[in-house]
Design an enzyme around this catalytic site. Structure first.
Site, mmCIF file in Angstrom:
data_model
loop_
_atom_site.group_PDB
_atom_site.id
_atom_site.type_symbol
_atom_site.label_atom_id
_atom_site.label_comp_id
_atom_site.label_asym_id
_atom_site.label_seq_id
_atom_site.Cartn_x
_atom_site.Cartn_y
_atom_site.Cartn_z
ATOM 1 N N SER A 102 0.999 -1.679 -0.393
ATOM 2 C CA SER A 102 0.043 0.081 0.024
ATOM 3 C C SER A 102 1.151 1.161 -0.016
ATOM 4 O O SER A 102 2.197 1.022 0.174
ATOM 5 C CB SER A 102 -0.925 -0.162 1.464
ATOM 6 O OG SER A 102 -1.904 1.174 1.512
ATOM 7 N N TYR A 115 -2.760 -0.288 10.894
ATOM 8 C CA TYR A 115 -2.372 -1.146 9.575
ATOM 9 C C TYR A 115 -1.455 -0.390 8.601
ATOM 10 O O TYR A 115 -0.310 -1.344 7.507
ATOM 11 C CB TYR A 115 -3.832 -0.645 8.568
ATOM 12 C CG TYR A 115 -3.727 -0.627 6.995
ATOM 13 C CD1 TYR A 115 -4.161 -1.971 6.360
ATOM 14 C CD2 TYR A 115 -3.230 0.388 5.859
ATOM 15 C CE1 TYR A 115 -4.378 -1.788 5.184
ATOM 16 C CE2 TYR A 115 -3.359 -0.383 4.450
ATOM 17 C CZ TYR A 115 -4.315 -1.262 4.387
ATOM 18 O OH TYR A 115 -4.156 -1.485 2.603
#
Length: 246
Positions: A102, A115
């Site tokens: 990501s 995350y």
């Protein structure tokens, strides 16, 4: 092949698809499923690590179990899947390992500590593995790191940046991300960020002092972009608890 004004038509061919259910956060499950794949399908030459979860809570409000789940699925699972399939790739000196991380594995934002930590871990794992393969002179095994911006899958529904900037940085369509990733894989590209602006943000973060990065984030509205998402998750949880009388 498509004609003028016609959509692409895939050539007719006979394909067989196998599906397996596996909890990638549990290494025993990964190893046993990998063994089934080898017996029922054959050796795996392309490994795409794509599984991802997020807790959707601020750090001090997040149950420890959800933090552990995020780390296990988003980061630790890459170790188990790679250990399961890399030995045969090394033996054949042929294969491709794809890490879908990501943009939040390259730079972070507030409110999604679990995350960000897991994606930074995935990026670090991928880079170290790539160096190891280079050092071993296994030039037949390729690696590709995929770092997309916010993808419109609903995972981060509610995430908002500054409204004046949003038209220039809308959530990415999953189909677009897949096409970009496939192009990178087929051309043996070591890394791809989508959109390209993410390269600039990453570069700026690496050369600017932290306070300047904070100012850049505030200008883009990226400093608290996850707060609406977290608020929605909290509201949904409360509604569900009320509905069930918990």
């Amino acid at each position: 092949v498509a004609g003028d004004g016609e959509k692409d038509v895939l050539p007719h061919c006979s394909l067989q698809v196998y599906t397996y259910t596996c909890d990638v956060g549990k290494r025993e499950n990964v190893y046993s499923t990998a063994e089934r794949v080898r017996k029922e399908v054959g050796e795996v030459s392309v490994l795409v690590n794509n599984a991802g979860v997020v807790s959707g809570h601020h750090l001090l409000e997040c149950p420890d179990e959800l933090i552990e789940r995020t780390m296990m699925v988003n980061c630790h699972a890459h170790f188990w899947t790679t250990k399961a399939f890399l030995p045969k790739m090394l033996e054949m000196n042929h294969g491709h390992i794809v890490t879908v991380a990501s943009s939040l594995g390259l730079f972070s934002t507030a409110g999604v500590e679990d995350y960000c930590a897991s994606k930074f871990g995935a990026v670090g794992f991928h880079e170290s593995l790539s160096h190891e393969l280079k050092a071993a002179e296994k030039d037949g095994i390729k690696t590709t790191l995929v770092c997309p911006y916010l993808v419109d899958t609903g995972m981060f529904r509610g995430c908002r940046i500054r409204k004046e900037i949003e038209p220039f940085l809308p959530p990415l369509k999953p189909e677009y991300c897949v096409k970009q990733a496939m192009r990178a894989i087929l051309t043996d590209q070591p890394m791809i960020c989508t959109p390209r602006l993410m390269y600039m943000v990453t570069f700026m973060k690496s050369i600017l002092p932290f306070e300047a990065v904070v100012c850049m984030y505030r200008f883009l509205g990226a400093d608290k972009c996850m707060y609406p998402f977290i608020a929605q998750r909290k509201q949904a949880t409360n509604n569900n608890e009320a509905k069930n009388g918990i």
